[in-house]
Scaffold this motif. Sequence first.
Motif, PDB file in Angstrom:
ATOM      1  N   SER A 261       0.823  -1.214   0.000  1.00  0.00           N
ATOM      2  CA  SER A 261       0.000   0.000   0.000  1.00  0.00           C
ATOM      3  C   SER A 261       0.854   1.261   0.000  1.00  0.00           C
ATOM      4  O   SER A 261       0.493   2.268  -0.623  1.00  0.00           O
ATOM      5  CB  SER A 261      -0.937   0.002   1.214  1.00  0.00           C
ATOM      6  OG  SER A 261      -0.204  -0.011   2.429  1.00  0.00           O
TER       7      SER A 261
ATOM      8  N   ILE B 130      -1.193  -0.908  10.673  1.00  0.00           N
ATOM      9  CA  ILE B 130      -2.094  -1.640   9.781  1.00  0.00           C
ATOM     10  C   ILE B 130      -3.167  -2.356  10.587  1.00  0.00           C
ATOM     11  O   ILE B 130      -4.345  -2.402  10.196  1.00  0.00           O
ATOM     12  CB  ILE B 130      -1.297  -2.626   8.911  1.00  0.00           C
ATOM     13  CG1 ILE B 130      -0.633  -1.873   7.769  1.00  0.00           C
ATOM     14  CG2 ILE B 130      -2.201  -3.736   8.347  1.00  0.00           C
ATOM     15  CD1 ILE B 130       0.269  -2.705   6.915  1.00  0.00           C
TER      16      ILE B 130
ATOM     17  N   ARG C 189      -5.505   0.343  11.693  1.00  0.00           N
ATOM     18  CA  ARG C 189      -6.211   0.838  10.508  1.00  0.00           C
ATOM     19  C   ARG C 189      -7.338  -0.110  10.123  1.00  0.00           C
ATOM     20  O   ARG C 189      -8.431   0.317   9.722  1.00  0.00           O
ATOM     21  CB  ARG C 189      -5.208   0.976   9.357  1.00  0.00           C
ATOM     22  CG  ARG C 189      -5.788   1.485   8.047  1.00  0.00           C
ATOM     23  CD  ARG C 189      -4.708   1.572   6.970  1.00  0.00           C
ATOM     24  NE  ARG C 189      -4.335   0.258   6.434  1.00  0.00           N
ATOM     25  CZ  ARG C 189      -3.401   0.087   5.496  1.00  0.00           C
ATOM     26  NH1 ARG C 189      -2.739   1.120   5.009  1.00  0.00           N
ATOM     27  NH2 ARG C 189      -3.132  -1.126   5.051  1.00  0.00           N
ATOM     28  N   THR C 190      -7.096  -1.404  10.259  1.00  0.00           N
ATOM     29  CA  THR C 190      -8.119  -2.406   9.945  1.00  0.00           C
ATOM     30  C   THR C 190      -9.260  -2.343  10.951  1.00  0.00           C
ATOM     31  O   THR C 190     -10.446  -2.436  10.578  1.00  0.00           O
ATOM     32  CB  THR C 190      -7.488  -3.804   9.931  1.00  0.00           C
ATOM     33  OG1 THR C 190      -6.424  -3.826   8.967  1.00  0.00           O
ATOM     34  CG2 THR C 190      -8.512  -4.868   9.566  1.00  0.00           C
TER      35      THR C 190
ATOM     36  N   THR D 239      -1.008   4.819   6.744  1.00  0.00           N
ATOM     37  CA  THR D 239      -1.503   3.879   7.762  1.00  0.00           C
ATOM     38  C   THR D 239      -2.464   4.474   8.774  1.00  0.00           C
ATOM     39  O   THR D 239      -3.028   3.735   9.579  1.00  0.00           O
ATOM     40  CB  THR D 239      -0.323   3.248   8.530  1.00  0.00           C
ATOM     41  OG1 THR D 239       0.415   4.282   9.194  1.00  0.00           O
ATOM     42  CG2 THR D 239       0.601   2.492   7.576  1.00  0.00           C
TER      43      THR D 239
ATOM     44  N   HIS E  73       3.087  -6.377   6.987  1.00  0.00           N
ATOM     45  CA  HIS E  73       1.679  -6.419   6.591  1.00  0.00           C
ATOM     46  C   HIS E  73       0.994  -7.677   7.116  1.00  0.00           C
ATOM     47  O   HIS E  73      -0.123  -7.611   7.644  1.00  0.00           O
ATOM     48  CB  HIS E  73       1.566  -6.322   5.069  1.00  0.00           C
ATOM     49  CG  HIS E  73       1.857  -4.963   4.527  1.00  0.00           C
ATOM     50  ND1 HIS E  73       0.872  -4.026   4.314  1.00  0.00           N
ATOM     51  CD2 HIS E  73       3.027  -4.371   4.155  1.00  0.00           C
ATOM     52  CE1 HIS E  73       1.418  -2.917   3.834  1.00  0.00           C
ATOM     53  NE2 HIS E  73       2.731  -3.104   3.723  1.00  0.00           N
TER      54      HIS E  73
ATOM     55  N   TYR F  62      -2.269  -7.750   9.894  1.00  0.00           N
ATOM     56  CA  TYR F  62      -3.594  -8.348   9.758  1.00  0.00           C
ATOM     57  C   TYR F  62      -3.825  -9.435  10.798  1.00  0.00           C
ATOM     58  O   TYR F  62      -4.943  -9.605  11.312  1.00  0.00           O
ATOM     59  CB  TYR F  62      -3.791  -8.883   8.341  1.00  0.00           C
ATOM     60  CG  TYR F  62      -3.935  -7.768   7.333  1.00  0.00           C
ATOM     61  CD1 TYR F  62      -5.097  -6.989   7.285  1.00  0.00           C
ATOM     62  CD2 TYR F  62      -2.908  -7.454   6.445  1.00  0.00           C
ATOM     63  CE1 TYR F  62      -5.221  -5.939   6.392  1.00  0.00           C
ATOM     64  CE2 TYR F  62      -3.023  -6.404   5.551  1.00  0.00           C
ATOM     65  CZ  TYR F  62      -4.180  -5.651   5.531  1.00  0.00           C
ATOM     66  OH  TYR F  62      -4.290  -4.598   4.652  1.00  0.00           O
TER      67      TYR F  62
END
Length: 432
Positions: free
Chosen positions: A79, A210, A213-214, A240, A339, A343
């Motif tokens: 990203s 990340i 952000r999710t 981010t 990354h 997640y």
Amino acid sequence: MDNTVRTATELLWSALGGDPALVDRVEYGGVSGLLPARLPVMDLARGAVAACSLAAAEHAGLPGPVRVDDGAVATAFVSERHLRVDGRAPVSFAPLSRFWRAADGWVRTHANYPHHKAALLAALDASDSVEAVAAAIGERKAVEVETAVYAAGGLAVALRTPEEWAAGEQGREVAARPLLTGERLDEAAPRRHTGPLRVLDLTRVIAGPIATRTLALLGADVLRIDPPGNPELPDQHADTNVGKRTSALDLDRPSDRRAFEELLDSADVLVTGYRPGALDRFDLERPGLVTARLSAWGDYGPWGGRRGFDSLVQVATGIAATEGSVAEPGALPAQALDHGTGYLLAAAVLRSLTEQRTEGGGRLVRLALAQTGHWLTHSLPRYEPERYVTESDGPLGHLRHALSPVSYEGGPTAWSRPPGVAGADAPEWAGA
């Protein structure tokens, strides 16, 4: 569907403590062949996103399918490369963040932040130029550079092969532990959320941001706290911190500390991404709080208190040597440890919240980039061409050649004869 796709999701979902039956809900699609590498990077990426999506759907109580598109996954895993700010491409690495030739091998440094750059130059007694740093590193052994720079508060890692990392104490510590750990901390009653989930974000760079952000994408009220004198790098902030709010607090200032403690008292989730020990002087425990801790090397072993970033973990653990060679190190096609761990961290938070609904209790989950790297290099099958070649002798000499991919039960496993000298056979059918 590729078996390794499902295998990656199954393994990651199992590590998160999820119900195995839910994996059947995941549907895969999109363009194939993305994020090519010697290691199964796309399998990690796809599986991590699938596990996170599954955890989100489970937490939301949505019974429908979970769809994972390879194109979306591969794009998200780089990203930072797609970011544009008023048409300007981002700055990913500063000039002094790179590979350097040492007297006996390679070193990789990370000097994106001003204080890390200053520490690097101080440790090397070098001026601020690529030429000066190259000269200073070139006359020292790689491990000597690593030791000196870390002692000064900077970041530099000597290139190691997978075997060298595995033989070292930190490599053994990482190998002895699971991908992630989770534990229940107290017997607090289940929390009843009357509004959005409140997430206090104390993370930096890529992996932790990340994850948060999710969580923001999924509806959480995410508030990121940075020290006033050390804000996030502008381009990383733009990439981010989408979906979040950000504040600056100096936790050594009494008024800011009180404001922070009030926020923590009312938070549902705390996510931290600073090196182990950096926040120990603050009381961050609260009954019923879900805490997610991220580190580079793990919070154990001789490297437990070290700073680190994805690029450095790749170098230390042998990934850079695998993707290139000892003579010319390479890199993964994405900062996949960052990354992927991001997640997985979000998924671990969501799974903890789901369990907490019925069981109550505060939770602590811990992940490390080095653990994700170990999982990438040891848990999934990867392409090894040696498995698919054979050797034979014949009129042309000793040959090494590829096996046929045509395979079925009861079928041939090899050709009945080697290639002969061109034009040397009689113009007749065999056995005639």
